[in-house]
Motif scaffolding. Structure first.
Motif, PDB file in Angstrom:
ATOM      1  N   GLU A 127       0.824  -1.203   0.000  1.00 54.69           N
ATOM      2  CA  GLU A 127       0.000   0.000   0.000  1.00 54.69           C
ATOM      3  C   GLU A 127       0.867   1.266   0.000  1.00 54.69           C
ATOM      4  O   GLU A 127       0.538   2.259  -0.655  1.00 54.69           O
ATOM      5  CB  GLU A 127      -0.933   0.002   1.210  1.00 54.69           C
ATOM      6  CG  GLU A 127      -2.029  -1.056   1.173  1.00 54.69           C
ATOM      7  CD  GLU A 127      -1.530  -2.449   1.495  1.00 54.69           C
ATOM      8  OE1 GLU A 127      -2.243  -3.422   1.224  1.00 54.69           O
ATOM      9  OE2 GLU A 127      -0.390  -2.563   2.036  1.00 54.69           O
ATOM     10  N   ARG A 128       1.978   1.224   0.727  1.00 57.41           N
ATOM     11  CA  ARG A 128       2.852   2.393   0.791  1.00 57.41           C
ATOM     12  C   ARG A 128       3.599   2.603  -0.523  1.00 57.41           C
ATOM     13  O   ARG A 128       3.789   3.742  -0.963  1.00 57.41           O
ATOM     14  CB  ARG A 128       3.843   2.233   1.949  1.00 57.41           C
ATOM     15  CG  ARG A 128       3.185   2.163   3.318  1.00 57.41           C
ATOM     16  CD  ARG A 128       4.232   2.010   4.414  1.00 57.41           C
ATOM     17  NE  ARG A 128       3.600   1.817   5.720  1.00 57.41           N
ATOM     18  CZ  ARG A 128       4.287   1.597   6.844  1.00 57.41           C
ATOM     19  NH1 ARG A 128       5.615   1.551   6.809  1.00 57.41           N
ATOM     20  NH2 ARG A 128       3.639   1.427   7.990  1.00 57.41           N
ATOM     21  N   LEU A 129       4.029   1.507  -1.148  1.00 57.19           N
ATOM     22  CA  LEU A 129       4.744   1.637  -2.421  1.00 57.19           C
ATOM     23  C   LEU A 129       3.822   2.178  -3.507  1.00 57.19           C
ATOM     24  O   LEU A 129       4.248   2.962  -4.366  1.00 57.19           O
ATOM     25  CB  LEU A 129       5.327   0.289  -2.835  1.00 57.19           C
ATOM     26  CG  LEU A 129       6.264   0.313  -4.047  1.00 57.19           C
ATOM     27  CD1 LEU A 129       7.583   1.011  -3.696  1.00 57.19           C
ATOM     28  CD2 LEU A 129       6.553  -1.093  -4.572  1.00 57.19           C
ATOM     29  N   LEU A 130       2.551   1.768  -3.480  1.00 51.47           N
ATOM     30  CA  LEU A 130       1.617   2.246  -4.483  1.00 51.47           C
ATOM     31  C   LEU A 130       1.370   3.747  -4.348  1.00 51.47           C
ATOM     32  O   LEU A 130       1.114   4.440  -5.337  1.00 51.47           O
ATOM     33  CB  LEU A 130       0.291   1.488  -4.368  1.00 51.47           C
ATOM     34  CG  LEU A 130       0.363  -0.007  -4.737  1.00 51.47           C
ATOM     35  CD1 LEU A 130      -0.968  -0.688  -4.454  1.00 51.47           C
ATOM     36  CD2 LEU A 130       0.744  -0.178  -6.194  1.00 51.47           C
ATOM     37  N   ALA A 131       1.476   4.250  -3.111  1.00 48.51           N
ATOM     38  CA  ALA A 131       1.285   5.681  -2.876  1.00 48.51           C
ATOM     39  C   ALA A 131       2.555   6.481  -3.128  1.00 48.51           C
ATOM     40  O   ALA A 131       2.493   7.666  -3.498  1.00 48.51           O
ATOM     41  CB  ALA A 131       0.797   5.913  -1.452  1.00 48.51           C
ATOM     42  N   ASP A 132       3.708   5.839  -2.928  1.00 47.60           N
ATOM     43  CA  ASP A 132       4.998   6.515  -3.084  1.00 47.60           C
ATOM     44  C   ASP A 132       6.016   5.501  -3.581  1.00 47.60           C
ATOM     45  O   ASP A 132       6.368   4.559  -2.872  1.00 47.60           O
ATOM     46  CB  ASP A 132       5.448   7.110  -1.743  1.00 47.60           C
ATOM     47  CG  ASP A 132       6.816   7.785  -1.817  1.00 47.60           C
ATOM     48  OD1 ASP A 132       7.397   7.855  -2.920  1.00 47.60           O
ATOM     49  OD2 ASP A 132       7.308   8.218  -0.749  1.00 47.60           O
ATOM     50  N   GLU A 133       6.507   5.655  -4.803  1.00 51.25           N
ATOM     51  CA  GLU A 133       7.406   4.665  -5.404  1.00 51.25           C
ATOM     52  C   GLU A 133       8.762   4.580  -4.704  1.00 51.25           C
ATOM     53  O   GLU A 133       9.541   3.675  -4.995  1.00 51.25           O
ATOM     54  CB  GLU A 133       7.599   4.999  -6.890  1.00 51.25           C
ATOM     55  CG  GLU A 133       6.325   4.839  -7.702  1.00 51.25           C
ATOM     56  CD  GLU A 133       6.538   5.080  -9.188  1.00 51.25           C
ATOM     57  OE1 GLU A 133       7.695   5.390  -9.572  1.00 51.25           O
ATOM     58  OE2 GLU A 133       5.559   4.967  -9.956  1.00 51.25           O
ATOM     59  N   GLN A 134       9.073   5.499  -3.800  1.00 56.80           N
ATOM     60  CA  GLN A 134      10.318   5.453  -3.030  1.00 56.80           C
ATOM     61  C   GLN A 134      10.087   4.940  -1.609  1.00 56.80           C
ATOM     62  O   GLN A 134      11.010   4.974  -0.780  1.00 56.80           O
ATOM     63  CB  GLN A 134      10.949   6.847  -2.983  1.00 56.80           C
ATOM     64  CG  GLN A 134      11.288   7.425  -4.344  1.00 56.80           C
ATOM     65  CD  GLN A 134      12.276   6.573  -5.108  1.00 56.80           C
ATOM     66  OE1 GLN A 134      13.283   6.126  -4.556  1.00 56.80           O
ATOM     67  NE2 GLN A 134      11.998   6.341  -6.393  1.00 56.80           N
ATOM     68  N   ALA A 135       8.912   4.453  -1.309  1.00 61.41           N
ATOM     69  CA  ALA A 135       8.578   3.996   0.049  1.00 61.41           C
ATOM     70  C   ALA A 135       9.012   2.545   0.235  1.00 61.41           C
ATOM     71  O   ALA A 135       8.195   1.614   0.185  1.00 61.41           O
ATOM     72  CB  ALA A 135       7.087   4.163   0.306  1.00 61.41           C
ATOM     73  N   TYR A 136      10.294   2.361   0.408  1.00 62.23           N
ATOM     74  CA  TYR A 136      10.833   1.027   0.649  1.00 62.23           C
ATOM     75  C   TYR A 136      12.081   1.156   1.517  1.00 62.23           C
ATOM     76  O   TYR A 136      12.638   2.253   1.684  1.00 62.23           O
ATOM     77  CB  TYR A 136      11.172   0.317  -0.659  1.00 62.23           C
ATOM     78  CG  TYR A 136      12.105   1.088  -1.571  1.00 62.23           C
ATOM     79  CD1 TYR A 136      13.480   1.154  -1.316  1.00 62.23           C
ATOM     80  CD2 TYR A 136      11.620   1.740  -2.703  1.00 62.23           C
ATOM     81  CE1 TYR A 136      14.335   1.856  -2.149  1.00 62.23           C
ATOM     82  CE2 TYR A 136      12.464   2.445  -3.542  1.00 62.23           C
ATOM     83  CZ  TYR A 136      13.816   2.503  -3.258  1.00 62.23           C
ATOM     84  OH  TYR A 136      14.661   3.206  -4.076  1.00 62.23           O
TER      85      TYR A 136
END
Length: 369
Positions: A88-97
């Motif tokens: 869910e976080r990656l879908l909202a922000d492609e750098q959220a990893y």
């Protein structure tokens, strides 16, 4: 069939697909080797379009495996370490990893070849050329901790290809040459070469599987190896060492036709005396266990000369050159298949006699005139 098309940004990122993962919410993630990570989205026409992630670097784009852990986080094994994200976080922000690799000091290698989540939720990470790491995810994915194991800990080979967990929770590890079974309770290894054919001991990436009946399948360069862990020998005895030969200039000191330096054979000899000119020699040793699946490793120390034990090796000999006269004691010990060393060692005393002009004596000459 879905393929990559250079003129269509919604097509598959690369035709080299290495891993597919359906997460707990039914989303389909595609790990490509060269195109990064894709998420397959229904196009409303019975097909899919693809959203792309992890395209910032060459290593990041090379994904070998995807695993979803118990907490719903997805782990991506790449050629730039491990990337971990909450979908869910990656879908909202492609750098959220979160990114763990060799450069940030968490892993020993960036080339990750396999991932396994065991029954206790631990993640096993195969690091090409550097052994493997184990991680127990907690609540804070920004500060994960990793335990590392390699050849120095008893692993058969640092080029790990795949993991498989057996019915007892032990982890079978295939490598580019040989197999290790890691006992999770004692944190020790039992190593195997399961075939007399070299290629059957060379295993392939991600090619290991635990069957419901407890057997382990391992894919090699020459077919499939099947192991039943319940029938594998787990002898933990520490092997004893026997001295088998002493060679001077390549010739056995105990062989017939030469000047014998000891009356009994070397295994029954506790001390050897050498002339000062015989200061270079090679001593051979063995465990005399020719049924061992894995060649034993030895370490030795010449007391009175060496400052410590030698680097463990499968080579069954030790060589010394140009030793000064004196009394030395050669200690040798071997480890078992688990990589465990005992406290006992076998000793051979080696005395190099000084020349007469260094003994404090003198020559007497009698002249008859």
């Amino acid at each position: 069939m879905w393929l990559h098309h250079a003129d269509n940004p919604a097509s598959l990122a690369s035709d080299d697909v290495y891993s597919l993962l359906r997460d707990r919410k039914g989303r389909m993630w595609v790990g490509t080797f060269g195109g990064g990570l894709d998420l397959a989205l229904p196009d409303g026409k019975g097909g899919y379009i693809f959203r792309h992630f992890f395209n910032d670097s060459y290593g990041q784009k090379r994904i070998r495996m995807l695993v979803e852990d118990r907490n719903g986080w997805i782990w991506a094994a790449t050629s730039d370490g491990v990337f971990i994200f909450r979908p869910e976080r990656l879908l909202a922000d492609e750098q959220a990893y979160y990114h763990y690799n060799r450069q940030n000091g968490n892993l020993r290698s960036n080339e990750i070849r396999h991932l396994l989540q065991d029954r206790n939720g631990n993640l096993w990470i195969a690091e090409a050329g550097a052994g493997f790491s184990i991680c127990k995810p907690g609540d804070d994915y920004a500060r994960l901790r990793f335990s590392h194991y390699g050849v120095s800990d008893g692993l058969v080979n640092d080029m790990i290809q795949a993991f498989a967990e057996d019915s007892k929770g032990n982890i079978w590890i295939t490598t580019e040459y040989g197999v290790s079974c890691f006992d999770v309770s004692s944190k020790t290894f039992l190593n195997y070469f399961l075939s007399m054919q070299m290629l059957q001991n060379v295993y392939n990436e991600t090619s290991a599987l635990a069957l419901p009946d407890g057997r382990i399948l391992m894919g090699s360069n020459d077919g499939v190896t099947v192991v039943d862990p319940s029938r594998v020998n787990t002898d933990r005895r520490i092997p004893s060492v026997t001295f088998t030969d002493l060679r001077l200039n390549g010739v056995s000191a105990g062989s017939s036709g030469t000047e014998r330096l000891f009356e009994k054979s070397l295994p029954y000899t506790s001390s050897v005396q050498l002339d000062y000119s015989q200061h270079s020699f090679t001593v051979y040793f063995s465990t005399l266990d020719y049924s061992a699946i894995v060649p034993p490793r030895f370490t030795y120390q010449l007391q009175g000369y060496d400052k410590g034990w030698s680097v463990p090796s499968v080579l069954p000999w030790g060589t010394y050159k140009n030793l000064p006269p004196g009394t030395y004691k050669l200690h040798v010990k071997a480890c078992n298949s688990f990589g465990q060393w005992g406290d006992d060692y076998t000793t051979l005393e080696i005395v190099i006699v000084p020349p007469f002009w260094r003994t404090g004596g003198h020559l007497s000459f009698i002249c008859s005139c």
